[in-house]
Design a protein around this motif. Sequence first.
Motif, PDB file in Angstrom:
ATOM      1  N   TRP B 274     -28.319  29.899  16.351  1.00 55.89           N
ATOM      2  CA  TRP B 274     -26.963  29.180  16.079  1.00 55.89           C
ATOM      3  C   TRP B 274     -26.052  29.877  17.179  1.00 55.89           C
ATOM      4  O   TRP B 274     -26.160  30.936  17.802  1.00 55.89           O
ATOM      5  N   ALA B 306     -24.010  20.612  14.826  1.00 55.84           N
ATOM      6  CA  ALA B 306     -25.052  21.011  13.589  1.00 55.84           C
ATOM      7  C   ALA B 306     -24.377  22.059  12.849  1.00 55.84           C
ATOM      8  O   ALA B 306     -23.792  23.173  13.649  1.00 55.84           O
ATOM      9  N   LYS B 308     -24.643  24.515   8.977  1.00 53.97           N
ATOM     10  CA  LYS B 308     -25.434  24.629   7.616  1.00 53.97           C
ATOM     11  C   LYS B 308     -24.486  25.651   6.747  1.00 53.97           C
ATOM     12  O   LYS B 308     -24.132  26.872   7.360  1.00 53.97           O
ATOM     13  N   LEU B 326     -33.077  26.302  12.067  1.00 47.50           N
ATOM     14  CA  LEU B 326     -32.285  25.144  12.842  1.00 47.50           C
ATOM     15  C   LEU B 326     -33.356  24.631  13.511  1.00 47.50           C
ATOM     16  O   LEU B 326     -34.112  24.669  14.202  1.00 47.50           O
TER      17      LEU B 326
END
Lengths: 195, 430
Positions: B274, B306, B308, B326
């Motif tokens: 990330w 992206a 989360k 990921l």
Amino acid sequence: MADGHPLPRVHDDLVTRAAAGDAEAFRALYGKHRRQVASQLAFLVPREDLEDVLQEVFVQVHRSLPKFKGKSAFTTWLYRLTVHVAMKARRKKGRARLDLVEEVPETVDTGPTPQDRALSQERQVRVEALLQQLSPKKRTVLVMHDLRGIDAAEIAQVLETNILTVRTRLFYARKELEQLALEDPALAEFFGGPR
Amino acid sequence: MSAHLEPERVEGLATSQETDAHLDGCAECRERVRRAQGRQRLLGGLRASTLSDAGFGRVEAKLMEAIAQPVRAPWWRWPVLGAAAAGLAALVVWLQAGPAPVPVPPEPVAPRLALAPVAWPSLTVMRVEGAGTPKAGEVLAVGARVEAKRAHFADASSRGLDVVLHGAARFGERVVLERGELEVDAAGERLLASEAGGVTVFASDAAYRALDEGTVELSRGVAWVAVGAGAPEQLEAPVRWSKGVRSALGRAVAVERLGDSPRALFGVAAVPGWEALELDGVAVALPFSGSLAQGPHTLTLRRGSASKVVTVQLDSAIAQWKAPVLEEREAPPPTEDAVLAFQRALASQKPRLAECYEKWLKATPDAQGEAVLELTVSARGTVTGVAVTAPGLPEGSKACLTRTAKKLVLPSLGSVQTVEVPLVLRPRGR
């Protein structure tokens, strides 16, 4: 360095609680010994680094406390640790001078008054710089012996070495300090050099 | 009798007025005594320095911060690296019951409070959550503006004052509360004077929120409010005060009292795979460590478009948590237009890279060679990584190329891409 001195109960308790991870006890331990440790660090480390090294000493205390078995007085143990941390401390580059204050001497020698003996601010800075040019081992022995008045046998105990080594380091430290001072026009007069 | 005096005797003679018959016949010994006297005068005049109270306070703050950190294991024992080596993206969270940030000394609050302009002590930063500036251990400069999710300051020299800020404030002679809430704990007669919306609030051992329009919401303790230079009016919690009108406090001011809630030491070493991490909506720099209230907290992981969101429950036990992996999808190739725009931007900025070569050329007139820059460019066009392959190029030039490449302003290629940039370094015309 006498072992086995009974410690005051409150002290014992503080050390024990701090060793057991009590953060407040550790804070109190720092409060109790911070001035003593800062005083011991004077001249062993550059004054700009005093704050950082003081912190490092107590970080080491925190790490090592669980291993402290009370075979010597806590202050003795702390002194050893302080000297060892100071010897290993690395010079910090580009640090600004922090707000430091001069220690008020607890006793005054007979003879010349402190004012009479005191070096000018400029000389003080120069002498401190000379001390920092010595290797940590030589500087430590010189400061302990010639500034603090600790005898060679006790220094050998603190540094965990033998008395001969201490004397040898002291001899070369003094010689080097004199040589460095002779090269400094502002300090040469102390050793009979040109004013 | 030895040919020369023993060192201890030399030192003794240098210190005292005493003489030794040996000196009459030993020029070298006289010289040694003279030098010892010089050294003793030199060192005897030194004055030791120690720290000021504020300095000791700073060390205390940094020390308590340092010992609150979990001891980091050697890297080869880091679960996160082990997982990374296995190709797993992992986020490791250590939870450890931590001490309350700064317990308030148990002295009772003084019953009598002098409403006078306060001689404000310098405050030391004990802990900051959120933006992260200033750092723990720093002393707040006069006029410093602090914006933080939660910042805790203390008058470290006496530990008589604790201030917690949630929001933004400027710390001058008085504290100007720009946004959010303030909590004050004073163990003596000290008062915190803060201003917001033309209303001055004096408080000691209180939690309040001052709103821009001059409204004060007091949820704990006692405070005095004054409009301009007018007489102060006493308020007792819980109360809402607005332009002299009191009403029931409709909402609880969300200020935690120091030490009321159990806390957990929370640390995040890395978020492999990330690009960024947010904690409760605030971006945090990694590695991150802070003391948080126990309970649920929201972590948001981001990489390009992206993201989360994960809720972690901070309990008192030490725990380890692996971040969701990921999903690495093969990045779509950049469009032709994007590539052309990228090449144009790169070409226009090559003179910046050439400056590194020119510096080398100045030092070495016949310098020339080749280099390949491998740039990792994020989806947004930011250069996130640079590798320089250039045999024979001095380290200084490589470092210069790396520094310069990281500052290149490039257009987006739509996804993370690795781009090779070959450079031929030779003087023009050769």
